[in-house]
Design a protein around this motif. Structure first.
Motif, short mmCIF file in Angstrom:
data_model
loop_
_atom_site.label_atom_id
_atom_site.label_comp_id
_atom_site.label_asym_id
_atom_site.label_seq_id
_atom_site.Cartn_x
_atom_site.Cartn_y
_atom_site.Cartn_z
N ASN A 85 0.79 -1.23 0.00
CA ASN A 85 0.00 0.00 0.00
C ASN A 85 0.83 1.28 0.00
OD1 ASN A 85 -2.05 -1.84 0.13
ND2 ASN A 85 -2.79 -1.21 2.13
N LEU A 86 2.13 1.16 0.25
CA LEU A 86 3.01 2.34 0.27
C LEU A 86 4.08 2.25 -0.81
CD1 LEU A 86 3.42 2.66 4.16
CD2 LEU A 86 1.83 3.91 2.68
N SER A 87 3.87 1.44 -1.83
CA SER A 87 4.87 1.24 -2.89
C SER A 87 5.34 2.54 -3.52
CB SER A 87 4.30 0.33 -3.99
OG SER A 87 3.98 -0.93 -3.48
N GLY A 88 4.45 3.52 -3.60
CA GLY A 88 4.80 4.80 -4.23
C GLY A 88 5.91 5.54 -3.53
N GLU A 89 6.08 5.31 -2.22
CA GLU A 89 7.18 5.96 -1.49
C GLU A 89 8.52 5.59 -2.11
OE1 GLU A 89 7.02 5.21 2.71
OE2 GLU A 89 4.98 6.00 2.90
N ALA A 90 8.71 4.30 -2.37
CA ALA A 90 9.96 3.81 -2.93
C ALA A 90 10.11 4.22 -4.40
CB ALA A 90 10.04 2.28 -2.80
N VAL A 91 9.06 4.00 -5.18
CA VAL A 91 9.11 4.31 -6.62
C VAL A 91 9.32 5.81 -6.82
CG1 VAL A 91 7.82 4.30 -8.78
CG2 VAL A 91 7.76 2.29 -7.28
N GLY A 92 8.58 6.63 -6.09
CA GLY A 92 8.70 8.08 -6.22
C GLY A 92 10.08 8.58 -5.84
N ALA A 93 10.64 8.05 -4.74
CA ALA A 93 11.97 8.48 -4.29
C ALA A 93 13.05 8.15 -5.32
CB ALA A 93 12.30 7.83 -2.94
N ALA A 94 13.00 6.94 -5.88
CA ALA A 94 13.99 6.54 -6.88
C ALA A 94 13.82 7.35 -8.16
CB ALA A 94 13.87 5.05 -7.19
N ALA A 95 12.58 7.59 -8.57
CA ALA A 95 12.32 8.37 -9.79
C ALA A 95 12.87 9.79 -9.64
CB ALA A 95 10.83 8.40 -10.09
N ARG A 96 12.68 10.38 -8.48
CA ARG A 96 13.20 11.74 -8.27
C ARG A 96 14.72 11.75 -8.23
NH1 ARG A 96 8.70 11.60 -5.10
NH2 ARG A 96 9.84 11.10 -3.18
N PHE A 97 15.30 10.78 -7.53
CA PHE A 97 16.76 10.74 -7.39
C PHE A 97 17.43 10.57 -8.76
CE2 PHE A 97 20.81 8.51 -6.85
CZ PHE A 97 21.44 9.33 -5.92
N TYR A 98 16.94 9.62 -9.54
CA TYR A 98 17.55 9.33 -10.85
C TYR A 98 16.99 10.21 -11.97
CZ TYR A 98 19.65 5.09 -8.85
OH TYR A 98 20.39 4.21 -8.11
N LYS A 99 16.02 11.08 -11.64
CA LYS A 99 15.38 11.95 -12.64
C LYS A 99 14.79 11.14 -13.80
CE LYS A 99 18.26 15.99 -11.56
NZ LYS A 99 18.77 15.44 -10.31
N ILE B 51 5.37 -3.85 -12.35
CA ILE B 51 4.88 -5.22 -12.54
C ILE B 51 4.03 -5.57 -11.31
CG2 ILE B 51 5.53 -7.63 -12.90
CD1 ILE B 51 8.36 -6.47 -13.75
N CYS B 52 2.78 -5.97 -11.55
CA CYS B 52 1.89 -6.24 -10.42
C CYS B 52 0.82 -7.27 -10.77
CB CYS B 52 1.23 -4.95 -9.95
SG CYS B 52 0.14 -4.19 -11.16
N ASP B 53 0.17 -7.76 -9.72
CA ASP B 53 -0.96 -8.68 -9.88
C ASP B 53 -2.20 -7.89 -10.29
OD1 ASP B 53 -0.74 -7.59 -7.11
OD2 ASP B 53 -2.66 -8.59 -6.85
N ASP B 54 -3.20 -8.59 -10.85
CA ASP B 54 -4.44 -7.94 -11.26
C ASP B 54 -5.60 -8.89 -11.05
OD1 ASP B 54 -6.63 -6.88 -12.78
OD2 ASP B 54 -5.22 -5.68 -13.92
N LEU B 55 -6.52 -8.50 -10.17
CA LEU B 55 -7.70 -9.31 -9.87
C LEU B 55 -8.65 -9.42 -11.07
CD1 LEU B 55 -8.64 -7.95 -6.35
CD2 LEU B 55 -8.20 -10.34 -6.87
N SER C 36 -5.95 4.01 -14.69
CA SER C 36 -6.24 4.20 -13.28
C SER C 36 -5.63 3.06 -12.46
CB SER C 36 -7.76 4.24 -13.06
OG SER C 36 -8.29 2.94 -13.21
N ALA C 37 -5.75 3.19 -11.15
CA ALA C 37 -5.23 2.14 -10.26
C ALA C 37 -6.10 0.90 -10.32
CB ALA C 37 -5.17 2.67 -8.83
N GLY C 38 -7.35 1.03 -10.74
CA GLY C 38 -8.25 -0.12 -10.84
C GLY C 38 -8.43 -0.84 -9.51
N GLY C 39 -8.38 -0.10 -8.41
CA GLY C 39 -8.56 -0.70 -7.11
C GLY C 39 -7.30 -1.31 -6.50
N HIS C 40 -6.18 -1.24 -7.22
CA HIS C 40 -4.92 -1.82 -6.73
C HIS C 40 -4.21 -0.78 -5.87
CE1 HIS C 40 -0.94 -3.61 -6.68
NE2 HIS C 40 -1.45 -4.71 -7.23
N ASN C 41 -4.06 -1.06 -4.58
CA ASN C 41 -3.50 -0.08 -3.66
C ASN C 41 -2.04 0.27 -3.94
OD1 ASN C 41 -5.88 0.36 -2.25
ND2 ASN C 41 -5.50 -1.37 -0.89
#
Length: 192
Positions: A66-80, A89-93, A107-112
């Motif tokens: 549920n907090l995956s964006g913290e890691a992805v956002g930080a790396a994206a900003r650091f590496y520009k 890559i994720c699962d999809d119900l 959209s997120a389609g309900g995926h947190n």
């Protein structure tokens, strides 16, 4: 540079569950590419490698789904890294178990996990490699379903889907996302 983030939850109890498909595919790619230089940074396990002449940062967030964006956002900003160069890559119900699909945005389609990444990037315009896990059966809740391991016929379907997804990531690196979508997404006539 591409940031390829496989989503999942850290910890032995979550290994190879439906929700950890992203971790499993990143591990498959790391094995194929002989990646050994893992380290912890940005609240994630990361490793860099050059594939088809492109620098790639593989990531497995350690924040819980549920907090995956913290890691992805930080790396994206650091590496520009632009959002278009972030692949998740994720699962999809909503996809049947074992079905895979590449999408360039949405959209997120309900995926947190996706919801968190969208919030931290401020955009939906990043590519997703989605692996179907189907909807819960036999009275299971969604949480029990995604945090459980595949069983029965789904074991082989999902194992094959993880390999297919790794193939599609490699294909996208080699030929671009649009051509990979044509090559690896199911065609309309086979969606029955």
């Amino acid at each position: 540079m591409k940031l390829i983030a496989g989503l999942g939850n850290p910890g032995k109890e979550y290994e190879h569950t439906r929700h950890n498909m992203g971790f499993d595919v990143v591990d498959e790619l790391a094995s194929r590419w002989h990646v050994l230089n893992w380290k912890e940074a940005f609240k994630a396990e990361i490793a860099t490698v050059v594939v088809h002449g492109e620098k790639v940062c593989l990531m497995k967030p350690l924040t819980y789904m549920n907090l995956s964006g913290e890691a992805v956002g930080a790396a994206a900003r650091f590496y520009k890294i632009d959002a278009e160069d972030i692949w998740v890559i994720c699962d999809d119900l909503d996809l049947p178990a074992g079905r895979t699909r590449i999408r360039k945005k949405g959209s997120a389609g309900g995926h947190n996990g996706l919801k968190s990444i969208i919030a931290h990037l401020g955009t939906q315009n990043f590519t997703r490699f989605r692996i179907g896990v189907g909807h819960p059966q036999d009275g299971h809740t969604v949480v029990d379903h995604v945090l459980g391991k595949p069983y029965g016929e789904d074991i082989a379907r999902i194992a094959e889907a993880k390999k297919h997804t790794a193939d599609s990531v490699e294909g996208a690196l080699e030929m671009g996302v649009d051509k990979a979508m044509s090559a690896f997404n199911p065609h309309k006539e086979s969606r029955k």
